[in-house]
Design a protein around this motif. Sequence first.
Motif, PDB file in Angstrom:
ATOM      1  N   UNK A 360       0.917  -1.005  -0.014  1.00  0.00           N
ATOM      2  CA  UNK A 360      -0.023  -0.124  -0.327  1.00  0.00           C
ATOM      3  C   UNK A 360       1.052   1.105   0.067  1.00  0.00           C
ATOM      4  N   UNK A 361       0.125   2.318   0.532  1.00  0.00           N
ATOM      5  CA  UNK A 361       0.390   4.002  -0.058  1.00  0.00           C
ATOM      6  C   UNK A 361       0.987   4.327   1.668  1.00  0.00           C
ATOM      7  N   UNK A 362       1.877   4.647   2.355  1.00  0.00           N
ATOM      8  CA  UNK A 362       1.984   4.819   3.338  1.00  0.00           C
ATOM      9  C   UNK A 362       1.413   6.345   3.359  1.00  0.00           C
ATOM     10  N   UNK A 363       0.905   7.191   2.425  1.00  0.00           N
ATOM     11  CA  UNK A 363      -0.144   8.161   2.608  1.00  0.00           C
ATOM     12  C   UNK A 363      -1.376   8.088   2.539  1.00  0.00           C
ATOM     13  N   UNK A 364      -1.973   7.030   2.446  1.00  0.00           N
ATOM     14  CA  UNK A 364      -3.237   6.398   2.909  1.00  0.00           C
ATOM     15  C   UNK A 364      -3.107   5.321   2.996  1.00  0.00           C
ATOM     16  N   UNK A 365      -3.797   4.440   2.806  1.00  0.00           N
ATOM     17  CA  UNK A 365      -3.802   3.157   4.347  1.00  0.00           C
ATOM     18  C   UNK A 365      -2.866   1.793   3.071  1.00  0.00           C
ATOM     19  N   UNK A 366      -2.402   0.904   3.929  1.00  0.00           N
ATOM     20  CA  UNK A 366      -0.942   0.557   3.750  1.00  0.00           C
ATOM     21  C   UNK A 366      -0.429  -0.823   5.339  1.00  0.00           C
ATOM     22  N   UNK A 367      -0.471  -1.594   5.129  1.00  0.00           N
ATOM     23  CA  UNK A 367       0.397  -2.509   5.916  1.00  0.00           C
ATOM     24  C   UNK A 367       1.841  -3.056   5.464  1.00  0.00           C
ATOM     25  N   UNK A 368       2.318  -3.230   6.889  1.00  0.00           N
ATOM     26  CA  UNK A 368       3.643  -2.893   6.743  1.00  0.00           C
ATOM     27  C   UNK A 368       3.759  -4.963   7.158  1.00  0.00           C
ATOM     28  N   UNK A 369       4.646  -4.812   6.257  1.00  0.00           N
ATOM     29  CA  UNK A 369       4.357  -6.670   6.561  1.00  0.00           C
ATOM     30  C   UNK A 369       5.316  -7.361   7.283  1.00  0.00           C
ATOM     31  N   UNK A 370       5.307  -7.692   8.580  1.00  0.00           N
ATOM     32  CA  UNK A 370       6.953  -8.526   8.937  1.00  0.00           C
ATOM     33  C   UNK A 370       7.334  -9.963   8.972  1.00  0.00           C
ATOM     34  N   UNK A 371       8.635 -10.077   7.916  1.00  0.00           N
ATOM     35  CA  UNK A 371       8.544 -11.796   7.374  1.00  0.00           C
ATOM     36  C   UNK A 371      10.032 -12.140   8.025  1.00  0.00           C
ATOM     37  N   UNK A 372       9.366 -13.722   7.905  1.00  0.00           N
ATOM     38  CA  UNK A 372      10.856 -13.641   8.956  1.00  0.00           C
ATOM     39  C   UNK A 372      10.886 -15.314   7.973  1.00  0.00           C
ATOM     40  N   UNK A 373      11.734 -15.788   6.869  1.00  0.00           N
ATOM     41  CA  UNK A 373      11.952 -17.252   6.519  1.00  0.00           C
ATOM     42  C   UNK A 373      10.666 -17.634   5.603  1.00  0.00           C
ATOM     43  N   UNK A 374       9.926 -16.758   4.910  1.00  0.00           N
ATOM     44  CA  UNK A 374       8.953 -16.235   3.883  1.00  0.00           C
ATOM     45  C   UNK A 374       8.198 -16.532   4.871  1.00  0.00           C
ATOM     46  N   UNK A 375       7.762 -16.269   5.970  1.00  0.00           N
ATOM     47  CA  UNK A 375       6.699 -16.569   6.742  1.00  0.00           C
ATOM     48  C   UNK A 375       6.239 -15.479   7.649  1.00  0.00           C
ATOM     49  N   UNK A 376       4.757 -15.103   7.399  1.00  0.00           N
ATOM     50  CA  UNK A 376       3.610 -14.052   8.275  1.00  0.00           C
ATOM     51  C   UNK A 376       4.058 -14.174  10.021  1.00  0.00           C
ATOM     52  N   UNK A 377       5.210 -13.603  10.644  1.00  0.00           N
ATOM     53  CA  UNK A 377       5.378 -13.739  11.564  1.00  0.00           C
ATOM     54  C   UNK A 377       4.502 -12.389  12.000  1.00  0.00           C
ATOM     55  N   UNK A 378       4.336 -11.099  11.618  1.00  0.00           N
ATOM     56  CA  UNK A 378       3.067 -10.034  11.926  1.00  0.00           C
ATOM     57  C   UNK A 378       2.915  -9.138  10.807  1.00  0.00           C
ATOM     58  N   UNK A 379       2.347  -7.922  11.677  1.00  0.00           N
ATOM     59  CA  UNK A 379       1.830  -6.800  10.688  1.00  0.00           C
ATOM     60  C   UNK A 379       1.095  -6.036  11.154  1.00  0.00           C
ATOM     61  N   UNK A 380       2.110  -4.678  10.512  1.00  0.00           N
ATOM     62  CA  UNK A 380       1.440  -3.556  11.473  1.00  0.00           C
ATOM     63  C   UNK A 380       0.156  -2.903  10.081  1.00  0.00           C
ATOM     64  N   UNK A 381      -1.253  -2.334  10.918  1.00  0.00           N
ATOM     65  CA  UNK A 381      -2.043  -2.528   9.799  1.00  0.00           C
ATOM     66  C   UNK A 381      -2.788  -0.885   9.492  1.00  0.00           C
ATOM     67  N   UNK A 382      -2.801   0.231   8.622  1.00  0.00           N
ATOM     68  CA  UNK A 382      -3.416   1.830   9.148  1.00  0.00           C
ATOM     69  C   UNK A 382      -4.173   1.338   8.739  1.00  0.00           C
ATOM     70  N   UNK A 383      -5.701   1.626   7.928  1.00  0.00           N
ATOM     71  CA  UNK A 383      -6.486   2.195   7.673  1.00  0.00           C
ATOM     72  C   UNK A 383      -7.272   1.165   6.434  1.00  0.00           C
ATOM     73  N   UNK A 384      -6.751  -0.299   6.461  1.00  0.00           N
ATOM     74  CA  UNK A 384      -6.623  -1.026   5.241  1.00  0.00           C
ATOM     75  C   UNK A 384      -7.928  -2.719   6.776  1.00  0.00           C
ATOM     76  N   UNK A 385      -8.614  -2.339   6.754  1.00  0.00           N
ATOM     77  CA  UNK A 385      -9.697  -3.879   7.026  1.00  0.00           C
ATOM     78  C   UNK A 385      -9.433  -4.666   6.462  1.00  0.00           C
TER      79      UNK A 385
END
Length: 422
Positions: A360-385
């Motif tokens: 996504x776009x930091x100026x709008x809705x965005x998600x910062x995916x937290x990745x380790x060894x090709x697996x999703x360990x977490x996410x920070x989500x802003x304005x993206x339900x």
Amino acid sequence: MNRIVIVGAGLAGLRTATELRERGYDGEVVVIGDEPHPPYDRPPLSSELLTRAEPLWLADDLGTALADVADRVITGRAARLEPGAESVVIMDDGARLEASAVVLAMGSAPVRRWPEPLTLHTLEDAALLRAALAAPARLAIIGAGWIGSEVAGQAAAAGHEVTVFEAGPAPLADHIGVRAGDYTRAWHEAAEVDLRTDTPVHAVDPAGGTGAGLRAIVRTGDGDIEADAVLAATGVRPNTDWLAGSGIPVTERGFVPVTVDGRVSPRDATVEATGADTPRVWAVGDVALRDHPRHGPLAGGHWFSALRDPAGVAAGILGPERAEPAPNLLAPEVFSDQFGHHLERIGDLAGPGGTEVLRGDPGAGWTLLQIRENRLVGAIVADSPRDTSAVRKAFQRAGEDYPRIDLDLATDPAVQLRKALT
């Protein structure tokens, strides 16, 4: 003896009592609370400080009043615990409460480094801060964490002059990482909040001598600021000091280590307790450091912990013959409403050796995916339900593992995130 004593009358305490009753417990439930109010929701105290004058009572929000599930509600403070097969909670007035099981749900208290600033944790705290902002004012906030950021947004929207001092490199850096925290700088700027990161506060002194009300001077290495009110939002500490000498283990940060269902683990106890003498003590909410099969030790302190974890605690107390075990295996989650934005953290941060991938776009809705060894360990989500829902469901499907992620699909804005997670 068929009595369960719950020490703490907030969300975690109310939910524990409710879960016990819903699982058929017909013994006595006693709840101890140190506030003279029915249970209320704390997040609105900061996120809706100036837009909601009345508390959000949990009886209205959850549909269950404490009096409906507790036989007795005692207003006071627990002063000492004698754990055992039958434990004793000793009140500060000397009264003794024997219990077949004790649940520690005392919550936390703000860290106070200086006497002058206000803190924000109770209805009374919110009323004081609201009164200080009844007229145009200059507000100084120490700490750009969850509470500091939420109050800054509320005060700025109401037309107050707001300065935020943060010792770290970005807002919320301790909670969501520096990169995601940097994305929220634009929210402060758009609200005309004076955000000063890498600026530790050295002292807070009263201003103008006696009769100056809440006015105070915030002193930093970059200069001093005088404000009409100062809010210290520098974190909280679990209310576990009264457990000293009980043999209940407490970490340096004040948490009680517990198993996945919230029970104080005998192997961690500092007293010998085996067989029939094993203490029947559980901890939930802010005070608990809960073992999770996927995420490891999880500190409480967030609304979702207090809401979800009591189901496992109640099942653990009643045992398999009375209730199906129901430990909370969902990913840890915390949310915040600030500056007109909704922010959520789900799961872990990538940490050393991991990577953060922007969707996504930091100026709008965005998600910062937290990745380790090709697996999703977490996410920070802003304005993206939709992304929030996709991450939650992926963790649910993954069981005790982390979900796999296809980064090519995940970073394509035309592809729904759920299609990149397996």
